[in-house]
Each structure stands twice: as C-alpha cells, then as structure tokens.
Design a protein around this motif. Structure first.
Motif, short mmCIF file in Angstrom:
data_model
loop_
_atom_site.label_atom_id
_atom_site.label_comp_id
_atom_site.label_asym_id
_atom_site.label_seq_id
_atom_site.Cartn_x
_atom_site.Cartn_y
_atom_site.Cartn_z
N LEU A 352 14.19 -58.11 -20.58
CA LEU A 352 13.76 -59.44 -20.15
C LEU A 352 12.33 -59.41 -19.64
CD1 LEU A 352 16.92 -60.82 -18.32
CD2 LEU A 352 16.13 -61.28 -20.65
N MET A 353 11.89 -58.24 -19.14
CA MET A 353 10.54 -58.13 -18.61
C MET A 353 9.50 -58.47 -19.68
SD MET A 353 8.63 -57.48 -15.98
CE MET A 353 9.45 -56.40 -14.81
N GLY A 354 9.72 -58.01 -20.90
CA GLY A 354 8.77 -58.30 -21.98
C GLY A 354 8.65 -59.79 -22.24
N LEU A 355 9.79 -60.50 -22.17
CA LEU A 355 9.77 -61.95 -22.36
C LEU A 355 9.00 -62.64 -21.24
CD1 LEU A 355 13.48 -62.52 -23.47
CD2 LEU A 355 11.43 -62.61 -24.91
N ILE A 356 9.22 -62.18 -20.00
CA ILE A 356 8.54 -62.79 -18.86
C ILE A 356 7.03 -62.54 -18.93
CG2 ILE A 356 8.32 -62.81 -16.36
CD1 ILE A 356 10.91 -64.01 -17.30
N VAL A 357 6.65 -61.30 -19.24
CA VAL A 357 5.23 -60.99 -19.36
C VAL A 357 4.59 -61.81 -20.47
CG1 VAL A 357 3.55 -59.19 -19.94
CG2 VAL A 357 5.45 -58.68 -18.38
N SER A 358 5.30 -61.97 -21.59
CA SER A 358 4.78 -62.80 -22.68
C SER A 358 4.59 -64.25 -22.23
CB SER A 358 5.74 -62.75 -23.88
OG SER A 358 5.83 -61.45 -24.40
N ALA A 359 5.52 -64.73 -21.39
CA ALA A 359 5.38 -66.09 -20.86
C ALA A 359 4.15 -66.22 -19.97
CB ALA A 359 6.64 -66.47 -20.08
N ILE A 360 3.93 -65.20 -19.13
CA ILE A 360 2.74 -65.23 -18.26
C ILE A 360 1.47 -65.15 -19.10
CG2 ILE A 360 1.52 -64.00 -16.43
CD1 ILE A 360 4.22 -63.11 -15.36
N LEU A 361 1.48 -64.29 -20.12
CA LEU A 361 0.34 -64.19 -21.03
C LEU A 361 0.07 -65.53 -21.71
CD1 LEU A 361 0.89 -60.71 -22.72
CD2 LEU A 361 -1.11 -61.40 -21.39
N SER A 362 1.14 -66.18 -22.16
CA SER A 362 0.96 -67.46 -22.86
C SER A 362 0.40 -68.51 -21.92
CB SER A 362 2.29 -67.94 -23.44
OG SER A 362 3.19 -68.34 -22.42
N ALA A 363 0.80 -68.45 -20.64
CA ALA A 363 0.27 -69.41 -19.66
C ALA A 363 -1.23 -69.26 -19.49
CB ALA A 363 0.97 -69.20 -18.31
N ALA A 364 -1.70 -68.04 -19.59
CA ALA A 364 -3.14 -67.79 -19.45
C ALA A 364 -3.88 -68.05 -20.75
CB ALA A 364 -3.36 -66.34 -19.00
#
Length: 518
Positions: A352-364
């Motif tokens: 799940l960490m990879g999904l969360i990090v991808s979400a944070i990356l997408s936000a930026a």
C-alpha cells in the motif's frame, strides 16, 4: 534509511514511467505552439474540470492541510468555502471575457487597457507566484518522501523534476491535462486509503475521533467575531475569496484551460466541476488531520519518536538532555507537516505504501507541470515575443516553449531547495501567493470594471498599492521603538488590502479627474 519493499518501489517506478509515456503519446500530435498551449481547443469539459481540480489538490493540500488540522483546527477549510462565489463571478464575467478576446495569455488585455507597463507588471507577479507555488510543492513532496525513503530532499526534487519536465515538454498542455485527470483519481484514492488506515487503527473508529476532536476544539472554523488581527473565519474567507478570484480570473494556469475546450458552456462546466470536487476533497484532508491528532493522543509514545526526530534536525549533535529540552518546547504546529509522513512510515503496510507515495507524487506533479506549461506560455507570449522577437515561425516558437518549460522547471526546483527548513509549507505558500497576487488582481479588476480609468491613474494606484503591500509584508520586522508602524492586520489580509487599495485608489482618482474636468 527507510528501505521500501520491492513491490512499493515497483509501483512508484511504474507510475513515473506511465506519466512519461503519456508525454511520448501526445508528442505525436504536439507539433505546433497552438497544440502545446491550448490543445487546439479539443479537450472535453469534464477532463478540464478534473485537471483544474488536480491543480488545486496539490501536495500543499495533501501534506499541509492535515498538518494544519493536526496543529490547529479547521480554520483553513474556510478557504474552500469561498470558492463558489469566486467561481460564480468567473463563470459570468471572466470566462466569456477571455474566450471572446481569443488571447491565450491572461495578461495581453492589460496592455490594451493601460499600456505595456501593466502587462509586464502582471506577468512578473504571475511568474514569481508560480515559482513560489512550484517551490512550495517541490519542498512539500521532498519533505514527505525523505521520511519515507531516507533519500535527501535535493535528490528527490531532482528526480521528480526531471520526470515532470520530460512529459510536460513532450506532450504540452494536452499531456498536462490528461496526466492530471489520472492524477486526480490517484490522489483522491490515496487520501481515502489513508483515512481508512487511520480509522482502522482507532479503537471505536470515527466516534473516538469526534470525541477527542470536540474535547480539543479541533473542528472550529475560527472565531466569528469581526477580528482581522488573527486568523478568524472572516480573514480566511476574505483571503480565500480574493485568492480564488485571482486563480479563476488572472492565473494563467486556469485561464489557459478556458481555451482548451470549444465553448463557453463547457469551460464554465469545467470550472464548477473543479469546485464541487475540491470542497469535499479538501474537507477529507482536514478530517485526516483530526484523525491523526486523535490517534496520537491515544499513542503519545509514537509522537515522542517524531518529536525526537524534529529535535535532532534542530540540534543534530545534541546531548540527550538537550534534545529532551527541545522536545519539551515543541508544539503541534512545529511538526504538523511531518505527522502524516510519520504515520505512513510506521503504520502503512508494504504494497500500500507504493500506492500512497504515488498519490503524493501525483499531488505534486499535476500542479508543477501545469505551472511549468503556463509559465512557459506567458514567457513566450508576453516577454520574448513582445520585447525580443515578435515574428517567430512555428519551429522557433515551439523550441522556445520547450526551453522555457525546462528553465522554469529548474527554477521551481531551486525555489524548493531554498525553502528547506520552513515550519509550515501551507503558511509559506499562502503568504507568498497573497503578496504577489494582490497587485495584479487589483489592477485587473480596475481595468475590467472601471472603463474610464486612464493609464496615469492606474499607474499611480498601482504604485500606492505596491507600497501598501510592501509595508504590510515587511513592517512586522520593525524594532520595538517603531512598533506603532507595524501592520496590525493578519498576514492573510495582504491580498485583500492590497487588491482593494489599487482598485479603490484608481476609482477615486478617476472620479477626481472627472469632477475637475466639469
């Protein structure tokens, strides 16, 4: 160093590669400047609305808003409540105005109205605003990913910046918009996932969050008294209204999107879609901040670990007693931005960490790519072609847009590196945007509302407005013997007072001239 499992790393790498492939895909049709800046008006309204929503929902929201809610309350949510009124004004006035002019730049009309100086002034304010925005987002994402990966913030900004520059240069505004549509889904899903994981860790779930939040006044929107010295309900409402009016009416990021569809109706629908998506999404991030506060109230030993990390950052070689002394002085506001990354490091399971990090990356990435494209467009149209070389062929113009995109991407990274060490990324962004946006919004409103205001009156009003903005910004640093000269209002009132000063002074000067001419 935090070592991410191979599954999480694979998800992140696949996400970044996917964004780059989008750039490659749209590079096939991105062969001229019109396609690069407006996608030839072929984007559907719903996609534009999702992309505007993604631009609003930056990493400043993803990380800064939960940090604000954790360290304080829901006062900053009032910003979102101001959006409908600003959107209504934009849909009735700004969208028809820009589409009727046909100008891709938001600032060309200022030259027609007041002269070259007005256009140049607005462009400079916009570019500084974009650098502040991109810098704060680069900083926010690096702060989060440093806690998750252990890599330096500078390296994180560099890797992310190169990926964003790559797909933005290749695909132009079309790649920006369609990647933002994907990013809107990813970041919303990521926020919901974080919310679910926090609630799963809470005994009695959401009811416990409400009980602890009410006991600590975490759901307050701020005082409703007419108080403009502190961050009251009215200060944030006014700030939000003027900032959103600037976003929808003067910010090239949004104005440029009005031209990427083929009708006023679709452009208006896209704006309202953004508003109705962003308000509940921003509320979700405030709820996440309150949930984190409740969670750490029940697990104070875990927050002590975060305090220890913050103390080490302040005093890397401190003794145990010195570090304990620093920890004792820390308040929630001092480490609010780091609370969500800390929870992710300690509680989110592998995969799940990879999904969360991808979400944070997408936000930026959505906001930064949009800022790069808009800044490049403004630079090419309002600066280079206006002052250096007007008659560019398509090949030269496209090359200029590509080069400017790269340069502004690198400058945004530099601004992010310069912000390392700030206390609250959301506070920094709000203050800088208020300073730079105040002048150009006041001038724009003066030009579009007061049809009889002349050039010299606009110049004088702008000079007076700039002086007021400078005083409100820097007078807080005056020594105590000059305390009576300090700005007594909250810093978020800078855009309100600065905008109104330029607009009202311009109106008064116009009326004075007309009365003397009779």
């Amino acid at each position: 160093m935090k070592n991410l499992p191979i599954l999480d790393i694979s998800i992140i790498v696949l996400y970044l590669l996917g964004m780059i492939l989008v750039g490659f895909y749209f590079s096939r049709t991105n062969k001229n400047s019109e396609q690069f800046t407006t996608a030839s008006g072929k984007i559907p309204g719903w996609a534009i609305g999702a992309s505007i929503y993604a631009t609003f929902l930056s990493s400043n929201t993803f990380l800064g808003v939960p940090g604000k809610a954790y360290g304080g309350n829901w006062n900053a949510f009032v910003f979102s409540l101001s959006m409908p009124l600003a959107a209504w004004i934009a849909s009735k006035s700004f969208i028809p105005f820009y589409r009727n002019t046909g100008e891709v730049s938001a600032y060309t009309n200022l030259e027609k109205r007041f002269g070259t100086w007005a256009r140049t002034y607005a462009v400079v304010c916009f570019l500084f605003t974009q650098l502040a925005r991109m810098g704060s987002i680069f900083f926010g994402i690096a702060l989060s990913l440093q806690a998750l990966t252990g890599f330096s913030m500078e390296l994180i900004m560099l890797i992310m910046g190169v990926c964003i520059i790559f797909y933005t240069v290749l695909g132009g505004i079309e790649a920006v918009i369609w990647t933002e549509v994907v990013q809107a889904v990813v970041k919303t899903f990521g926020a919901l996932l974080i919310f679910y994981l926090i609630i799963e860790e809470m005994p009695n779930g959401i009811s416990n969050v409400i009980e602890i939040g009410q006991a600590n006044d975490k759901f307050s929107l701020g005082t409703f008294k007419p108080n403009f010295v502190e961050s009251s309900f009215w200060v944030v409402l006014l700030y939000g209204f003027f900032i959103n009016l600037n976003n929808f009416g003067m910010d090239q990021n949004y104005v440029q999107r009005y031209h990427t569809t083929n009708s006023n109706k679709k452009a208006t629908q896209s704006l309202w879609l953004c508003v109705w998506l962003y308000i509940p999404a921003s509320l979700l991030f405030f709820i996440i901040g309150s949930c984190l506060f409740a969670y750490y109230q029940l697990h104070p030993e875990l927050i002590d670990l975060l305090k220890h990390q913050v103390a080490l950052e302040k005093l890397p070689n401190g003794t145990p007693d010195e570090l304990k002394a620093i920890m004792a002085t820390l308040q929630p506001v001092d480490y609010g931005d780091k609370v969500m990354p800390h929870f992710m490091v300690t509680k989110i399971p592998a995969g799940l960490m990879g999904l969360i990090v991808s979400a944070i990356l997408s936000a930026a990435m959505s906001t930064i790519s949009s800022g790069m494209n808009a800044s490049a467009t403004v630079f090419s149209v309002d600066i280079y072609q206006r002052y250096f070389k007007k008659d560019l062929n398509e090949k030269q113009h496209l090359r200029l847009l590509h080069l400017a995109t790269v340069v502004f991407g690198l400058l945004g990274m530099g601004a992010g590196i310069a912000m390392i060490g700030v206390k609250s990324v959301l506070d920094v962004w709000w203050q800088l945007s208020g300073i730079f946006a105040a002048g150009m919004l006041g001038l724009f409103l003066l030009g579009i509302i007061s049809k009889k205001t002349q050039n010299h009156e606009a110049i004088l009003a702008t000079i007076i407005g700039i002086l007021v903005i400078i005083w409100m910004t820097f007078s807080v640093a005056l020594p105590d013997e000059y305390a009576y000269l300090r700005n007594p209002l909250h810093k978020n009132m800078i855009i309100v007072v600065g905008t109104l000063t330029i607009f009202l002074v311009g109106i008064l000067l116009t009326k004075f001239r007309k009365s003397n001419s009779k």
